[in-house]
Scaffold this motif. Structure first.
Motif, mmCIF file in Angstrom:
data_model
loop_
_atom_site.group_PDB
_atom_site.id
_atom_site.type_symbol
_atom_site.label_atom_id
_atom_site.label_comp_id
_atom_site.label_asym_id
_atom_site.label_seq_id
_atom_site.Cartn_x
_atom_site.Cartn_y
_atom_site.Cartn_z
ATOM 1 N N GLY A 20 38.045 42.471 43.028
ATOM 2 C CA GLY A 20 39.050 42.911 42.070
ATOM 3 C C GLY A 20 38.657 42.624 40.644
ATOM 4 O O GLY A 20 39.446 42.792 39.735
ATOM 5 N N ARG A 21 37.384 42.180 40.406
ATOM 6 C CA ARG A 21 36.961 41.885 39.042
ATOM 7 C C ARG A 21 37.031 43.121 38.165
ATOM 8 O O ARG A 21 37.347 43.045 37.002
ATOM 9 N N GLY A 22 36.734 44.272 38.730
ATOM 10 C CA GLY A 22 36.809 45.498 37.952
ATOM 11 C C GLY A 22 37.939 46.374 38.427
ATOM 12 O O GLY A 22 37.869 47.584 38.346
ATOM 13 N N ALA A 23 38.980 45.767 38.953
ATOM 14 C CA ALA A 23 40.011 46.517 39.656
ATOM 15 C C ALA A 23 41.201 46.860 38.802
ATOM 16 O O ALA A 23 42.295 46.982 39.293
ATOM 17 N N ALA A 24 41.007 46.999 37.507
ATOM 18 C CA ALA A 24 42.134 47.381 36.663
ATOM 19 C C ALA A 24 42.252 48.886 36.570
ATOM 20 O O ALA A 24 42.936 49.398 35.726
ATOM 21 N N GLY A 25 41.555 49.592 37.422
ATOM 22 C CA GLY A 25 41.589 51.042 37.401
ATOM 23 C C GLY A 25 42.522 51.593 38.454
ATOM 24 O O GLY A 25 43.264 50.868 39.105
ATOM 25 N N PRO A 26 42.491 52.923 38.669
ATOM 26 C CA PRO A 26 43.429 53.562 39.585
ATOM 27 C C PRO A 26 43.292 53.094 41.020
ATOM 28 O O PRO A 26 44.199 53.288 41.813
ATOM 29 N N THR A 27 42.133 52.500 41.400
ATOM 30 C CA THR A 27 41.964 52.053 42.778
ATOM 31 C C THR A 27 42.422 50.620 42.985
ATOM 32 O O THR A 27 42.338 50.106 44.088
ATOM 33 N N ASP A 28 42.887 49.954 41.942
ATOM 34 C CA ASP A 28 43.400 48.604 42.097
ATOM 35 C C ASP A 28 44.596 48.642 43.045
ATOM 36 O O ASP A 28 45.432 49.544 42.973
ATOM 37 N N PRO A 29 44.717 47.654 43.944
ATOM 38 C CA PRO A 29 45.803 47.691 44.932
ATOM 39 C C PRO A 29 47.194 47.819 44.324
ATOM 40 O O PRO A 29 48.052 48.493 44.887
ATOM 41 N N ILE A 30 47.439 47.181 43.179
ATOM 42 C CA ILE A 30 48.790 47.255 42.618
ATOM 43 C C ILE A 30 49.104 48.669 42.158
ATOM 44 O O ILE A 30 50.234 49.153 42.284
#
Length: 694
Positions: free
Chosen positions: A18-28
């Motif tokens: 999730g280090r780069g997970a601030a994009g559309p594929t981030d779980p939230i």
């Protein structure tokens, strides 16, 4: 215990943490896309994930963007780093340069030495070199915290760490040199193979050092369990990469509290406002109307707002009102003096009337006027009274002057009476001055003053005295009425301390807040729904991400507990804000307990539990640090627990580089007895702060 399943050698690879997970594929964001939320609540969740400014804009009703809060970062994590060397000089208990050489790569190294041998100084120097601070110092007194420079060799204080990044043959060196008297005066730089020194920020480790912290001291282990409940919560939240989610929760929680406060505020202020209006209502029509509007079943804010508006005032009218309020007209006592003088002069004239002296005074007065006329019109000798030609020539003028001289002695008896009369008239003329220009001519005051000043043309002393009495009485009455009316009018429009304006201001402010309360109440519902959804989604996501760490912690605990009948279950992040904490499910002697508490475990067991929670972070996916420095992990442990710790450290050492500093020989004895793979080094310190590692 298992290591990082992906990328075992630490080279670049996909980042699943999730280090780069601030994009559309981030779980939230995926959860939000599938959520059954109304558009208003959905927009507020999006804004809260963006930041404070975005949420404030959304709460004001401004359009919210649907894009993720930050552009997706690279899906490749930094290369894993291992320790090759730690060098320290002039820092804490180390004087001359001390060096700890290590083999970069997975493996367990134990550095053993008695208390005061320099173990913690080496461990803290490595931490400070990379982070600029030591957690063990936090909260300590300034005098202790700033006593960091070695007394035997403190001219140059320096700490450096040589690292080997996966794929490099040469070392990357991080150096921090202290230039001032404060412990925070150190300046850091990094030198990579074939490059000049650069700022530490170029490593890109700022967030990772906070999130994965490749340092674990006894003090930190103790705070994990015995410190504030929120500390462990924050550490685990950062570790699983959800600190941004916690920030969004706090934003929405603050917004909901503020909306609730704004929605309730007018209701709290209304009773006091009504009481003030009720007190002012008698004789004040607007206060009465406002009171009726506020006490009705449904408050018409538009009507109340209209009542709260002050009447428009012409600046010139305001000037007139203020001057009128301060207006001074001849007082009765002043007028009485003039009246007495007029009547006294009239009586004296009456007493000399018909006498030779009076006749002589009259002739002299007539001749003097004629002489004035002749002087002004010397070429015209015709008499303006009888019309006779050549009557007022030079000879006449000479005779007139001679006659005046002859009559003066006779007229002297009446002269004083006539002089007094003229002086009385002059006083009356001064008293009967015309009104100021600003006095409205069509007002009662203007008409009364016009009548008053018209008397200045009167010459008869008795008539003039009667005029001053009659017109003065009317003028003073009109002036008094005008002053009262002006003061009342000013109290309504420009003097809040005395009249309606203060209440009008309070009423206008209340209307503004009541309108804001209506808006806040409308927004409050979507905000509460957004917060409820985000709290639930965050709880599920945290526990989902925490599950692998909890599994690792449970395996560590099983090795540490030895014969104890305490089983560690799930770790859960619960609560939010000031109530956030970590719940630990345990089974004690086969009986399930809801959560652990300090009373359930001994000191050694709590220490072991803290290690079970903290050690797995070094194995977390996405951790760029292949090493972990542990300072004094053995304290408060009994013999069996120390053996369990030796087993745990050896297991972790298969996947990561562990450097453990300890004074307790039981750990090295357990490693040898259990034939566990480990490199054991000895550290000593001479009286002159010379530290040697062998």
């Amino acid at each position: 215990m298992t290591g990082d399943a992906a990328d075992p050698d630490g080279r670049d690879g996909p980042d699943e943490s999730g280090r780069g997970a601030a994009g559309p594929t981030d779980p939230i964001w995926l959860r939000l896309a599938a959520a059954d939320l109304d558009p208003e609540a959905h927009a507020l969740v999006v804004a809260a994930l963006h930041g404070d400014a975005e949420l404030e804009a959304a709460l004001r009703g401004e359009p919210a963007v649907e894009a993720p809060p930050v552009p997706p970062r690279s899906q490749y994590r930094p290369r894993r780093a291992y320790l090759r060397r730690v060098r320290v000089r002039g820092f804490r208990g180390i004087g001359r340069e001390a060096v700890l050489d290590l083999r970069p790569g997975p493996g367990l190294t134990v550095v053993i030495g008695r208390n005061g041998s320099g173990k913690s100084s080496l461990a803290e120097a490595a931490e400070v070199a990379l982070t600029g601070r030591s957690q063990r110092w936090e909260g300590m007194q300034t005098a202790w915290r700033d006593g960091w420079r070695n007394l035997h060799d403190g001219e140059r204080t320096e700490a450096s760490v040589e690292l080997v990044l996966a794929g490099d043959r040469e070392s990357t060196e991080v150096t921090r040199v202290w230039t001032g008297s404060s412990v925070r005066s150190a300046e850091g730089a990094v030198t990579r193979p074939g490059r000049s020194p650069e700022p530490l920020s170029t490593l890109g480790w700022d967030d990772d050092l906070r999130r994965y912290r490749p340092f674990l001291s006894y003090a930190e282990v103790g705070r994990t369990i015995e410190g504030r409940a929120s500390e462990l919560y924050d550490m685990l939240s950062a570790l699983i990469g959800l600190t941004g989610l916690a920030s969004a929760e706090r934003r929405l929680a603050r917004a909901c509290r503020e909306l609730s406060r704004r929605a309730r505020r007018p209701g709290k202020e209304l009773p006091e406002l009504v009481a003030a209006l009720r007190e002012a209502a008698p004789g004040n029509q607007r206060a009465e109307a406002a009171l009726a509007a506020l006490e009705g079943p449904d408050i018409d804010l538009e009507r109340v707002a209209g009542l709260a508006k002050a009447d428009p005032v012409d600046p010139e009218e305001l000037i007139v009102l203020r001057r009128t309020r301060r207006l001074a007209v001849p007082e009765e006592s002043t007028a009485s003096d003039v009246i007495d003088e007029l009547r006294g002069a009239a009586l004296e004239l009456a007493m000399v009337a018909g006498t030779k002296s009076a006749r002589a005074h009259g002739v002299i007065d007539l001749l003097r006027r004629a002489l004035e006329h002749h002087a002004q019109h010397s070429a015209d000798a015709r008499c303006p009274v009888c019309g006779a030609d050549d009557a007022l020539g030079p000879d006449w003028a000479a005779r007139a002057v001679a006659e005046i001289g002859a009559l003066e002695s006779t007229a002297s008896g009446a002269e004083a009476a006539y002089a007094r009369a003229e002086e009385a008239r002059e006083k009356a003329r001064v008293l009967l001055a015309p009104p100021p220009e600003w006095v409205p001519r069509d007002s009662e005051l203007g008409r009364a003053w016009a009548e008053w000043s018209a008397g200045s043309s009167r010459s008869d002393l008795v008539e003039l005295a009667d005029h001053v009495v009659r017109a003065g009485r009317r003028l003073r009455g009109a002036a008094q009425i005008a002053r009262v009316e002006a003061a009342h009018r000013l109290s309504e429009i420009s003097e809040p301390t005395e009249g309606w304006a203060l209440l009008a201001d309070r009423l206008a402010l209340w209307v503004e807040r009541a309108r804001d309360a209506e808006f806040a109440q409308d927004v409050r519902g979507p905000a509460e729904r957004a917060r409820a959804w985000l709290v639930q989604a965050a709880r599920e996501l945290r526990n989902e991400r925490l599950r692998p760490l909890a599994s690792q912690a449970e395996m560590v605990w099983r090795r540490l507990r030895q014969e104890r009948h305490i089983d560690l279950g799930a770790l859960r992040l619960i609560g939010s804000g000031l109530q956030r904490r970590v719940a630990v499910d345990v089974t004690l002697d086969g009986a399930e307990s809801a959560e652990t508490s300090p009373g359930v475990l001994s000191q050694g067991e709590m220490h072991a539990l803290a290690l079970a929670v903290c050690l797995p972070r070094t194995l977390a996916k996405g951790n760029p640090f292949g090493f972990l420095i542990v300072d004094d992990p053995v304290q408060a442990m009994d013999g069996p627990t120390v053996e369990g710790l030796a087993d745990v450290l050896a297991q972790v050492g298969r996947h990561r580089q562990l450097v453990v500093f300890t004074h307790d020989t039981r750990l090295t004895s357990a490693l040898r007895r259990l034939q566990l793979p480990a490199t054991i080094r000895t550290i000593t310190r001479t009286p002159n702060s010379e530290v040697f590692v062998r």
